[in-house]
Enzyme design. Sequence first.
Site, PDB file in Angstrom:
ATOM      1  N   CYS A 256      13.248  11.123   8.243  1.00 32.79           N
ATOM      2  CA  CYS A 256      13.062  10.926   9.152  1.00 32.79           C
ATOM      3  C   CYS A 256      14.640  10.819   9.480  1.00 32.79           C
ATOM      4  O   CYS A 256      14.338  11.296  11.519  1.00 32.79           O
ATOM      5  CB  CYS A 256      12.300   9.344   9.418  1.00 32.79           C
ATOM      6  SG  CYS A 256      10.602   9.304   8.397  1.00 32.79           S
TER       7      CYS A 256
ATOM      8  N   GLU B 132       8.221  16.098  15.520  1.00 38.88           N
ATOM      9  CA  GLU B 132       9.260  16.529  14.014  1.00 38.88           C
ATOM     10  C   GLU B 132       8.901  17.366  12.952  1.00 38.88           C
ATOM     11  O   GLU B 132       7.837  17.357  13.067  1.00 38.88           O
ATOM     12  CB  GLU B 132       9.191  14.984  13.654  1.00 38.88           C
ATOM     13  CG  GLU B 132      10.058  14.768  12.302  1.00 38.88           C
ATOM     14  CD  GLU B 132       9.778  13.302  11.301  1.00 38.88           C
ATOM     15  OE1 GLU B 132      10.673  12.924  10.517  1.00 38.88           O
ATOM     16  OE2 GLU B 132       8.186  12.672  11.722  1.00 38.88           O
TER      17      GLU B 132
ATOM     18  N   LYS C 180       0.539  -1.318   0.145  1.00 41.33           N
ATOM     19  CA  LYS C 180       0.138   0.050  -0.185  1.00 41.33           C
ATOM     20  C   LYS C 180       1.096   1.164   0.150  1.00 41.33           C
ATOM     21  O   LYS C 180       1.342   1.856   0.987  1.00 41.33           O
ATOM     22  CB  LYS C 180      -0.775  -0.192   1.501  1.00 41.33           C
ATOM     23  CG  LYS C 180      -1.979   1.090   1.216  1.00 41.33           C
ATOM     24  CD  LYS C 180      -2.053   2.394   1.455  1.00 41.33           C
ATOM     25  CE  LYS C 180      -2.932   3.485   1.169  1.00 41.33           C
ATOM     26  NZ  LYS C 180      -2.396   4.844   0.543  1.00 41.33           N
TER      27      LYS C 180
ATOM     28  N   GLU D  26       9.053   1.362  11.120  1.00 41.74           N
ATOM     29  CA  GLU D  26      10.242   2.420  11.397  1.00 41.74           C
ATOM     30  C   GLU D  26       9.197   3.774  11.133  1.00 41.74           C
ATOM     31  O   GLU D  26       8.892   3.989  10.223  1.00 41.74           O
ATOM     32  CB  GLU D  26      11.124   1.819  10.249  1.00 41.74           C
ATOM     33  CG  GLU D  26      12.341   3.180  10.249  1.00 41.74           C
ATOM     34  CD  GLU D  26      12.100   4.102   8.696  1.00 41.74           C
ATOM     35  OE1 GLU D  26      11.432   5.470   9.459  1.00 41.74           O
ATOM     36  OE2 GLU D  26      12.324   4.646   7.755  1.00 41.74           O
TER      37      GLU D  26
END
Length: 455
Positions: free
Chosen positions: A262, A359, A154, A228
């Site tokens: 990231c 973040e 996906k 992750e």
Amino acid sequence: MITTTNPATGETIGEYETLDENGIDAKLEAASRTYRDWRISSLDKRTEVLSRLGDLYEANKDELAKLAVTEMGKPITQARAEVEKCASLLHYYAEHGPPMLESKFWDLSDGGRAEGRWLPQGPVLAVMPWNFPYWQVIRFLAPTILAGNVGVLKHASIVQGVAARMEELVLEAGGPEGLFQNLCVSSDPIGSVIDDDRIVAATLTGSEGAGSAVAERAGKNLKKVVLELGGSDPFIVMPSADIDKAVEDAVTARIQNNGQSCICGKRTIVHADIYDDFAERFIAALKGAKLGDPMKEDTDLGPLSSESQRDTVLEQVDKAKQEGCTLLFGAEKIDRPGAWMTAGLLTEVPLASETGTDEIFGPVAQLYKAKDIEEATTIANAIPYGLGSAVFTNDDDEKEHFANAIEAGMTTFNAVNGSKIEAPFGGIKRSGHGRELAEFGLHEFMNLKTLVHPA
């Protein structure tokens, strides 16, 4: 219908018909059917497919890179490097993977012997993001193919052209129908896909919220997950460091992939003894990054992946100013079609603030001053995330300190942090769990079956 948009121009570039319930069922049935044969295929066959697939990525790297740039906006040089890294990983598993699947043996106290044998488990669902549209998928797909499992993807809605092309390449490499399939769907049906008995496990790279939702659904079904997730990684600079290189790499870390990575340093933490010198150079270098057409070879910074992502970053900057942070420069919307903004720099960030702990997924750096090694460590760990980190020092004692003290899945010394195909990769805390790459990524979704042979 899923519509894709060029973030550099705002123009619609593709439309993709989404799968209905019957379409999803057909994909899962094909995955299950293919797995029954693929699980007993020879290692030679699996490595042959991996090797051919690696060759195809290398041969088509320019085409593939341009497709990624068009759909999510990263600079062309970085897109090409991403495709080349995919080719390297595919060839790595083709060449070095088979010994990772060899059985292990143990002598038993009763005189018998036990064998540990690695066996596949079935179709694995991967929910993947747009920021590294090839690499994130290949990082899951290469070990999946070698293990004897099959993959169901996906992918992010904005990179459906990439997803479709990746599916085609597996077939071109000689993979059977159903070995790797993309589900062109929104996020809504993913829960029912995880529920389906034909899916044995799931892996996700993405936001904390998405990871939590997938993990909760998988947990209810007693299915393993590898996650992750986000990161607000520290980038620490100590007095013994090569300051020129540290400045250059700090800028790269913050604007690489247009600030949407990231694992690259987002919070630059500099020792007080060198702070003023570093800050002056860092500001000049960050301002000097060339913003422009992502298709041009000399562009450093392109548009963000979408206007909504750009607007999210700008909202975070506004929130930072409300919390008392100082915006030294930049972080402004550019008045032109597309998802454009300038790079920016925040200072005076309170550690416990939303800005200090969240973040920022865009080209906005945070700069901190640390009076000593202990304060640098405290700042580094003052977040709920623990993905990567980078430390610039030439002092061996400092390296040893940070190796043990930084709460993260990875620390890189004197270079921009990034995943390496030969080494395990993953995070701790709210950055997820499990590991990818090397033998660890290969084994995550395999059955280590114990066979006991009595004396």
